[in-house]
Design a protein around this motif. Structure first.
Motif, mmCIF file in Angstrom:
data_model
loop_
_atom_site.group_PDB
_atom_site.id
_atom_site.type_symbol
_atom_site.label_atom_id
_atom_site.label_comp_id
_atom_site.label_asym_id
_atom_site.label_seq_id
_atom_site.Cartn_x
_atom_site.Cartn_y
_atom_site.Cartn_z
ATOM 1 N N UNK A 58 0.817 -1.211 0.000
ATOM 2 C CA UNK A 58 0.000 0.000 0.000
ATOM 3 C C UNK A 58 0.849 1.258 0.000
ATOM 4 N N UNK A 59 0.368 2.225 -0.766
ATOM 5 C CA UNK A 59 1.057 3.503 -0.852
ATOM 6 C C UNK A 59 0.698 4.236 -2.115
ATOM 7 N N UNK A 60 1.532 5.166 -2.476
ATOM 8 C CA UNK A 60 1.309 6.020 -3.642
ATOM 9 C C UNK A 60 2.459 5.857 -4.627
ATOM 10 N N UNK A 61 2.129 5.997 -5.889
ATOM 11 C CA UNK A 61 3.135 6.075 -6.948
ATOM 12 C C UNK A 61 2.846 7.330 -7.750
ATOM 13 N N UNK A 62 3.898 8.089 -8.014
ATOM 14 C CA UNK A 62 3.758 9.332 -8.773
ATOM 15 C C UNK A 62 4.805 9.356 -9.870
ATOM 16 N N UNK A 63 4.413 9.915 -11.014
ATOM 17 C CA UNK A 63 5.343 10.000 -12.129
ATOM 18 C C UNK A 63 5.166 11.326 -12.865
ATOM 19 N N UNK A 64 6.288 11.841 -13.328
ATOM 20 C CA UNK A 64 6.310 13.003 -14.212
ATOM 21 C C UNK A 64 7.085 12.609 -15.454
ATOM 22 N N UNK A 65 6.542 12.912 -16.602
ATOM 23 C CA UNK A 65 7.278 12.750 -17.848
ATOM 24 C C UNK A 65 7.899 14.100 -18.145
ATOM 25 N N UNK A 66 9.207 14.101 -18.306
ATOM 26 C CA UNK A 66 9.956 15.344 -18.486
ATOM 27 C C UNK A 66 10.489 15.455 -19.903
ATOM 28 N N UNK A 71 10.703 11.410 -13.770
ATOM 29 C CA UNK A 71 10.889 11.353 -12.323
ATOM 30 C C UNK A 71 9.765 10.501 -11.751
ATOM 31 N N UNK A 72 10.085 9.693 -10.752
ATOM 32 C CA UNK A 72 9.085 8.817 -10.140
ATOM 33 C C UNK A 72 9.305 8.734 -8.635
ATOM 34 N N UNK A 73 8.209 8.549 -7.913
ATOM 35 C CA UNK A 73 8.236 8.393 -6.465
ATOM 36 C C UNK A 73 7.253 7.288 -6.101
ATOM 37 N N UNK A 74 7.694 6.354 -5.265
ATOM 38 C CA UNK A 74 6.842 5.272 -4.781
ATOM 39 C C UNK A 74 6.928 5.289 -3.261
ATOM 40 N N UNK A 75 5.776 5.476 -2.602
ATOM 41 C CA UNK A 75 5.768 5.635 -1.150
ATOM 42 C C UNK A 75 5.129 4.440 -0.448
ATOM 43 N N UNK A 76 5.567 4.221 0.765
ATOM 44 C CA UNK A 76 5.039 3.170 1.629
ATOM 45 C C UNK A 76 4.794 3.787 3.003
ATOM 46 N N UNK A 77 3.633 4.457 3.171
ATOM 47 C CA UNK A 77 3.368 5.210 4.403
ATOM 48 C C UNK A 77 3.422 4.363 5.671
ATOM 49 N N UNK A 78 2.899 3.140 5.611
ATOM 50 C CA UNK A 78 2.890 2.298 6.811
ATOM 51 C C UNK A 78 4.302 1.935 7.257
ATOM 52 N N UNK A 79 5.249 1.964 6.326
ATOM 53 C CA UNK A 79 6.640 1.651 6.640
ATOM 54 C C UNK A 79 7.488 2.901 6.844
ATOM 55 N N UNK A 80 6.937 4.076 6.471
ATOM 56 C CA UNK A 80 7.707 5.319 6.560
ATOM 57 C C UNK A 80 8.862 5.351 5.581
ATOM 58 N N UNK A 81 8.630 4.766 4.385
ATOM 59 C CA UNK A 81 9.690 4.644 3.398
ATOM 60 C C UNK A 81 9.210 5.084 2.016
ATOM 61 N N UNK A 82 10.186 5.336 1.132
ATOM 62 C CA UNK A 82 9.872 5.697 -0.251
ATOM 63 C C UNK A 82 11.061 5.397 -1.149
ATOM 64 N N UNK A 83 10.767 5.200 -2.411
ATOM 65 C CA UNK A 83 11.778 5.107 -3.459
ATOM 66 C C UNK A 83 11.605 6.312 -4.358
ATOM 67 N N UNK A 84 12.706 6.948 -4.731
ATOM 68 C CA UNK A 84 12.677 8.085 -5.651
ATOM 69 C C UNK A 84 13.644 7.806 -6.789
ATOM 70 N N UNK A 85 13.248 8.191 -8.005
ATOM 71 C CA UNK A 85 14.096 7.995 -9.175
ATOM 72 C C UNK A 85 13.994 9.216 -10.082
ATOM 73 N N UNK A 86 15.148 9.721 -10.516
ATOM 74 C CA UNK A 86 15.211 10.824 -11.473
ATOM 75 C C UNK A 86 16.229 10.458 -12.542
ATOM 76 N N UNK A 87 15.769 10.414 -13.783
ATOM 77 C CA UNK A 87 16.638 10.130 -14.919
ATOM 78 C C UNK A 87 16.557 11.328 -15.837
#
Length: 143
Positions: A58-66, A71-87
């Protein structure tokens, strides 16, 4: 010839503002501010989606096409964690990325970090790109 661009991947843990990891408006604003601060142009997005399930899903995924890539962000609120990627084919300042993440998410620990040069040998100038294309096209035709 040079590399095409840099790809920064982060896994952040112990996010102090865990509520921000589950808020569409905060995530969208974070993504837009971050790419604007590093001087990139948005072609599409932000698109924010929600995944339901246990803490590992469970969480959120966000993406921007540049214009410069994505750029992308994947969050895991229950774990207090996230993955971020920028290419990006445009150089960017990693400290600006981290400062913007901190502004929106509060304090966190970077558990994993990778900065990779992608596309080795990618031609940067139009003339060089055209020559590369002609060479490849000629080689394919001759084969």
């Amino acid at each position: 010839m040079h590399h095409y661009g840099d790809e920064l991947s982060l896994r952040i843990v112990d996010v102090s503002r865990v509520h921000a990891l589950d808020d569409d408006a905060t995530i969208a604003a974070l993504m837009v501010q971050l790419v604007e601060r590093v001087g990139m142009r948005i072609l599409a997005g932000p698109l924010v989606g929600t995944e339901q399930g246990g803490p590992l899903q469970s969480g959120k995924s966000a993406v921007l096409i540049l214009a410069e890539s994505h750029a992308a962000l994947h969050t895991y609120p229950e774990l207090g964690q996230a993955f971020f990627n920028l290419f990006s084919c445009k150089p960017f300042d990693e400290s600006t990325v981290l400062a913007t993440l901190t502004e929106f998410l509060g304090d966190f620990t970077v558990e994993e970090r990778a900065l990779v040069q992608r596309g080795d040998g990618w031609p940067q100038q139009l003339h060089a790109a055209a020559e590369h294309w002609r060479r490849d096209r000629g080689a394919a035709r001759d084969a």
